[in-house]
Scaffold this active site. Structure first.
Site, PDB file in Angstrom:
ATOM      1  N   THR A  89      -2.144   3.458   4.441  1.00 46.17           N
ATOM      2  CA  THR A  89      -1.265   4.620   4.497  1.00 46.17           C
ATOM      3  C   THR A  89      -0.318   4.497   5.681  1.00 46.17           C
ATOM      4  O   THR A  89      -0.751   4.208   6.799  1.00 46.17           O
ATOM      5  CB  THR A  89      -2.099   5.907   4.681  1.00 46.17           C
ATOM      6  OG1 THR A  89      -2.932   6.068   3.553  1.00 46.17           O
ATOM      7  CG2 THR A  89      -1.190   7.116   4.833  1.00 46.17           C
ATOM      8  N   THR A 120      -5.504   7.299   8.291  1.00 46.27           N
ATOM      9  CA  THR A 120      -5.484   6.222   7.307  1.00 46.27           C
ATOM     10  C   THR A 120      -6.926   5.779   7.070  1.00 46.27           C
ATOM     11  O   THR A 120      -7.816   6.127   7.839  1.00 46.27           O
ATOM     12  CB  THR A 120      -4.622   5.036   7.790  1.00 46.27           C
ATOM     13  OG1 THR A 120      -4.558   4.041   6.759  1.00 46.27           O
ATOM     14  CG2 THR A 120      -5.171   4.416   9.039  1.00 46.27           C
ATOM     15  N   GLY A 121      -7.143   5.038   5.999  1.00 47.22           N
ATOM     16  CA  GLY A 121      -8.490   4.583   5.696  1.00 47.22           C
ATOM     17  C   GLY A 121      -9.063   5.284   4.482  1.00 47.22           C
ATOM     18  O   GLY A 121      -8.319   5.811   3.650  1.00 47.22           O
ATOM     19  N   THR A 181       1.441   6.825   0.625  1.00 48.30           N
ATOM     20  CA  THR A 181       0.491   5.762   0.276  1.00 48.30           C
ATOM     21  C   THR A 181       0.394   5.596  -1.241  1.00 48.30           C
ATOM     22  O   THR A 181       0.656   6.536  -2.001  1.00 48.30           O
ATOM     23  CB  THR A 181      -0.913   6.107   0.828  1.00 48.30           C
ATOM     24  OG1 THR A 181      -1.791   5.004   0.636  1.00 48.30           O
ATOM     25  CG2 THR A 181      -1.515   7.318   0.141  1.00 48.30           C
ATOM     26  N   SER A 206       0.801  -1.224   0.000  1.00 48.29           N
ATOM     27  CA  SER A 206       0.000   0.000   0.000  1.00 48.29           C
ATOM     28  C   SER A 206       0.831   1.270   0.000  1.00 48.29           C
ATOM     29  O   SER A 206       0.281   2.366   0.108  1.00 48.29           O
ATOM     30  CB  SER A 206      -0.953   0.008   1.199  1.00 48.29           C
ATOM     31  OG  SER A 206      -0.206  -0.098   2.384  1.00 48.29           O
ATOM     32  N   ARG A 249      -7.706   9.320  -9.298  1.00 47.90           N
ATOM     33  CA  ARG A 249      -8.241   9.516  -7.947  1.00 47.90           C
ATOM     34  C   ARG A 249      -7.112   9.919  -6.980  1.00 47.90           C
ATOM     35  O   ARG A 249      -6.030   9.361  -6.980  1.00 47.90           O
ATOM     36  CB  ARG A 249      -8.911   8.232  -7.474  1.00 47.90           C
ATOM     37  CG  ARG A 249      -9.530   8.313  -6.072  1.00 47.90           C
ATOM     38  CD  ARG A 249      -8.588   7.825  -4.990  1.00 47.90           C
ATOM     39  NE  ARG A 249      -9.231   7.752  -3.687  1.00 47.90           N
ATOM     40  CZ  ARG A 249      -8.592   7.516  -2.544  1.00 47.90           C
ATOM     41  NH1 ARG A 249      -7.294   7.311  -2.559  1.00 47.90           N
ATOM     42  NH2 ARG A 249      -9.233   7.486  -1.405  1.00 47.90           N
TER      43      ARG A 249
HETATM   44  N1  ASP Z   1      -6.051   7.078   3.038  1.00 47.20           N
HETATM   45  C1  ASP Z   1      -5.581   6.472   1.837  1.00 47.20           C
HETATM   46  C2  ASP Z   1      -6.373   6.968   0.674  1.00 47.20           C
HETATM   47  O1  ASP Z   1      -7.573   7.172   0.797  1.00 47.20           O
HETATM   48  C3  ASP Z   1      -5.631   4.991   1.775  1.00 47.20           C
HETATM   49  C4  ASP Z   1      -5.486   4.214   3.022  1.00 47.20           C
HETATM   50  O2  ASP Z   1      -5.045   4.697   4.041  1.00 47.20           O
HETATM   51  O3  ASP Z   1      -5.837   3.041   2.970  1.00 47.20           O
HETATM   52  O4  ASP Z   1      -5.802   7.109  -0.382  1.00 47.20           O
END
Ligand code: ASP
Length: 334
Positions: free
Chosen positions: A192, A243-244, A210, A90, A220
């Site tokens: 991330t 993160t997320g 990330t 990731s 995106r």
């Molecule tokens: N926050 C990151 C994103 O939306 C991805 C992640 O943390 O999984 O690109």
């Protein structure tokens, strides 16, 4: 290593985790000896915290801090460890691609002065966090995107390379069989990588890096390169990194929100919890289908972390102990 999904994590982790505690210690991820009172920090400096289980990265950062290095150097070097790890799917090299097979990276960095730099949709350069630092230090700008970011990186000596590894290509080929339009929601182990550090002088810096959501739409961009969303540092108050699902973080300007809540007197833990509450309490929020996690530190060296779902964790290196802490989470309160 492929991304591990929620179910797998649930099976791999001992049952006693994260029940009723703000943070539950699992200093060794294999350990079943989960203590219950780790939310209280000893406040000893220097310290570094990071999203997920990234002890190699926090080790690197702590080496720098212990040698008297700056928090800025520590977070950059710590993030680079994960960017270079092709088993981390990731970030950096080996990051999962977008739906068209392109690996595109987002990263940002912020120092004790409130200076910041970020790169958006960067291709073919492994160390996005270092390019972000160069944007901060060597240009009059804050963000560079796409081809411009890549050209800038190359002008600074970064070598272009193919970031799509055999493993990530294989995973993408597999995804293409069904090719669901919506990206897979990450409730996983290695998303991330966000890192916050306080150095021996008590100064704070942060960074995150990330490859974004796996199989995202071409073009995106998530929260990670957006200062205030994916990361925010205020050396007077503290710092936060996210993160997320980036879209949800952006909509609530999450990291800035956490820092402002700390400014108003909340602890890092309380601030992270309130920022998650802002997301889940929106009318019609489908929060059961996505993960967001925050980690934060205040000027005193107190830390906090909170997520929507179980299995988010924070790695913390402080006072000689490098440990992974499972974060408390919202969804059990339903
Ligand atoms: N926050 C990151 C994103 O939306 C991805 C992640 O943390 O999984 O690109």
């Amino acid at each position: 290593m492929k991304r591990r999904n929620f179910i797998k994590n649930a099976a791999l982790t001992s049952a006693g985790l994260a029940i009723g505690n703000s943070l539950t210690n699992c200093a060794d991820s294999e350990s079943k000896d989960n203590k219950s009172d780790v939310a209280v920090s000893t406040n000893k400096l220097p310290l570094v915290i990071a999203t997920w289980h990234v002890k190699n990265a926090t080790t690197k950062a702590m080496e720098i801090l212990q040698a008297g290095g700056t928090a800025l150097d520590a977070v950059e070097q710590g993030c680079r460890v994960e960017e270079a790890d092709i088993n981390n799917s990731s970030v950096g090299k080996g990051g999962l691609p977008d739906r068209d097979g392109n690996v595109t990276l987002d990263a940002c960095i912020m120092d004790k002065y409130g200076n910041c730099g970020s790169v958006v949709y960067l291709q073919n350069i492994t160390h996005a966090v270092s390019v972000a630092r160069k944007v901060m230090e060597d240009t009059p700008h804050v963000m560079l995107a796409g081809e411009g970011a890549k050209q800038f990186a190359m002008s600074k000596g970064f070598q272009p390379e193919d970031l799509l590894t055999e493993a990530s290509k294989e995973a993408w080929e597999k995804w293409k069989i069904e090719a669901k339009y919506k990206p897979i929601i990450n409730i996983e182990n290695h998303d991330t990588i966000g890192m916050l550090a306080i150095d021996k002088n008590g100064d704070i810096s942060g960074a995150c890096t990330t490859s974004g959501l796996a199989y995202k739409m071409g073009g995106r961009v998530g929260d990670s390169p957006i200062i205030g969303s994916g990361l925010f540092v205020d050396n007077e108050i503290g710092a936060c990194v996210a993160t997320g699902l980036g879209e949800e973080v952006v909509k609530t300007v999450g990291s800035f929100l956490v820092v402002e809540l700390m400014r108003q007197g909340k602890s890092p833990q309380q601030a992270c919890e309130e920022a998650i509450r802002r997301i889940v309490s929106k009318p019609n929020s489908n929060y059961k289908d996505f993960q967001v996690g925050y980690i934060a530190v205040n000027k005193k060296g107190e830390t906090g972390s909170y997520a929507i779902h179980q299995w988010f964790s924070m790695t913390k290196f402080q006072d000689g102990v490098n440990e992974q802490n499972q974060s408390d989470y919202y969804i059990k309160k339903q």
